[in-house]
Write a protein that holds these residues in place. Structure first.
Motif, PDB file in Angstrom:
ATOM      1  N   TYR A 145       5.650  -0.025   7.046  1.00  0.00           N
ATOM      2  CA  TYR A 145       6.133  -1.295   6.505  1.00  0.00           C
ATOM      3  C   TYR A 145       7.648  -1.302   6.363  1.00  0.00           C
ATOM      4  O   TYR A 145       8.264  -2.364   6.309  1.00  0.00           O
ATOM      5  CB  TYR A 145       5.498  -1.566   5.137  1.00  0.00           C
ATOM      6  CG  TYR A 145       4.036  -1.918   5.190  1.00  0.00           C
ATOM      7  CD1 TYR A 145       3.589  -3.100   5.775  1.00  0.00           C
ATOM      8  CD2 TYR A 145       3.086  -1.066   4.640  1.00  0.00           C
ATOM      9  CE1 TYR A 145       2.249  -3.411   5.817  1.00  0.00           C
ATOM     10  CE2 TYR A 145       1.731  -1.379   4.677  1.00  0.00           C
ATOM     11  CZ  TYR A 145       1.320  -2.553   5.274  1.00  0.00           C
ATOM     12  OH  TYR A 145      -0.006  -2.860   5.315  1.00  0.00           O
TER      13      TYR A 145
ATOM     14  N   ILE B 290       4.334  -6.183   2.441  1.00  0.00           N
ATOM     15  CA  ILE B 290       3.846  -4.946   1.842  1.00  0.00           C
ATOM     16  C   ILE B 290       2.828  -5.264   0.758  1.00  0.00           C
ATOM     17  O   ILE B 290       3.129  -6.003  -0.185  1.00  0.00           O
ATOM     18  CB  ILE B 290       5.013  -4.135   1.250  1.00  0.00           C
ATOM     19  CG1 ILE B 290       6.036  -3.819   2.327  1.00  0.00           C
ATOM     20  CG2 ILE B 290       4.496  -2.842   0.619  1.00  0.00           C
ATOM     21  CD1 ILE B 290       7.248  -3.070   1.812  1.00  0.00           C
TER      22      ILE B 290
ATOM     23  N   ASP C  15       1.979   3.182   5.109  1.00  0.00           N
ATOM     24  CA  ASP C  15       2.910   2.664   4.102  1.00  0.00           C
ATOM     25  C   ASP C  15       4.341   2.694   4.624  1.00  0.00           C
ATOM     26  O   ASP C  15       5.104   1.732   4.449  1.00  0.00           O
ATOM     27  CB  ASP C  15       2.813   3.478   2.813  1.00  0.00           C
ATOM     28  CG  ASP C  15       1.490   3.284   2.081  1.00  0.00           C
ATOM     29  OD1 ASP C  15       0.808   2.278   2.354  1.00  0.00           O
ATOM     30  OD2 ASP C  15       1.146   4.140   1.256  1.00  0.00           O
TER      31      ASP C  15
END
Length: 304
Positions: free
Chosen positions: A108, A60, A105
């Motif tokens: 992840y 990340i 996002d």
């Protein structure tokens, strides 16, 4: 734009109908309410003996981590209001980010939404808490019990989010032993011992800049792994120590820049009030208003 290699254009081939574009049949993923995003590959979980969450956490980007914390705050508020599902558009709007970036996002985490249903709020909350390491508590020590330190020590929101304040330190003899927020203040000389005994993992520095580095060294000696620094100074730390710097003066200066720029823009618009779209009527010398003459501007109609 997507470029395909290894295929030739069949539009000009005789006897063959032109190939239909797949865009006509496939919804736009960026505009779909809950477009799915590929999760982080599960087979990567076995590498180097890491758990799946550890593998994902390493992949990340830093900017995405900050956004995940924002998503968690928004989702927690939605959960408190009784929401069970949320679309990527709803969550992205509430968090102030682009919906495509939000879906990236969340990918992840190994999570993706179901088209037409959305993301489950409780599942997202638990996934983000796990990836951010919030499933276990992180004990906090505050050093420097001035106005800011008092406020941090008395803030009731830290324990509920997994950050109980377990130690307070200062140099002022009048403060030593005095309870603040239910905890007695200890002397700074005791930082290494007390932090080690109580398992402190996060240290908050709210001291003057001249004392910050000395405090930092003592926190590191006590086994503290992360430091939140409010002192306006750059700390020298070992490579394994994480430091986040909060400089309120810098933040105010950034806000000042935006205020000044908007004021300059407003002044510039007033000075060019005769330009199209400036918002004020003006004769351009050609018998028209707001540049409605040969320069191609549109005429503005002002209604009272």
């Amino acid at each position: 734009m997507v470029t395909q290699r290894g295929r030739r254009d069949d539009a000009g081939s005789p006897g063959r109908p032109p190939r239909r574009s797949r865009r006509q049949d496939t919804p736009d993923a960026d505009n779909a309410p809950t477009a799915e995003m590929p999760a982080v590959p599960a087979e990567a979980a076995g590498r180097n003996g890491d758990a799946p969450e550890a593998v994902r956490a390493k992949q990340i980007p830093e900017a995405a981590v900050a956004r995940l914390a924002v998503y968690l705050r928004v989702l927690s508020g939605m959960s408190e209001q009784g929401a069970t599902t949320v679309s990527s558009e709803e969550l992205s709007q509430a968090a102030g980010v682009n919906s495509a970036k939000l879906r990236k996002d969340l990918s992840y985490l190994g999570s993706y939404g179901t088209r037409g249903v959305g993301y489950e709020v409780s599942v997202l909350v638990s996934q983000i808490e796990r990836i951010l390491g919030l499933t276990r508590q992180h004990k906090v020590a505050v050093v420097g019990i001035g106005n800011l330190g008092h406020a941090l020590a008395n803030y009731g929101g830290f324990p509920g989010r997994g950050f109980p304040v377990e130690a307070l330190f200062d140099l002022d003899a009048d403060l030593i032993g005095v309870p603040v927020g239910g905890l007695p203040v200890s002397h700074m000389d005791d930082i290494p011992r007390i932090c080690a005994e109580r398992g402190i993992s996060i240290g908050v520095i709210a001291t003057p800049p001249t004392a910050a580095q000395s405090v930092c060294d003592r926190l590191v000696a006590g086994g503290v792994q992360c430091i939140l620094n409010f002192a306006p100074v750059v700390l020298q730390v070992p490579a394994h120590i994480e430091v986040r710097k909060v400089d309120l003066a810098v933040e105010l200066q950034i806000l000042s820049f935006h205020v000044a720029r908007r004021a300059d823009d407003a002044a510039g618009n007033q000075g060019n009030s005769g330009l199209p779209g400036a918002g004020l009527p003006s004769d351009n010398g050609k018998g028209g208003r707001n540049g409605s003459g040969p320069d191609g501007g549109r005429e503005m109609v002002v209604r009272s």
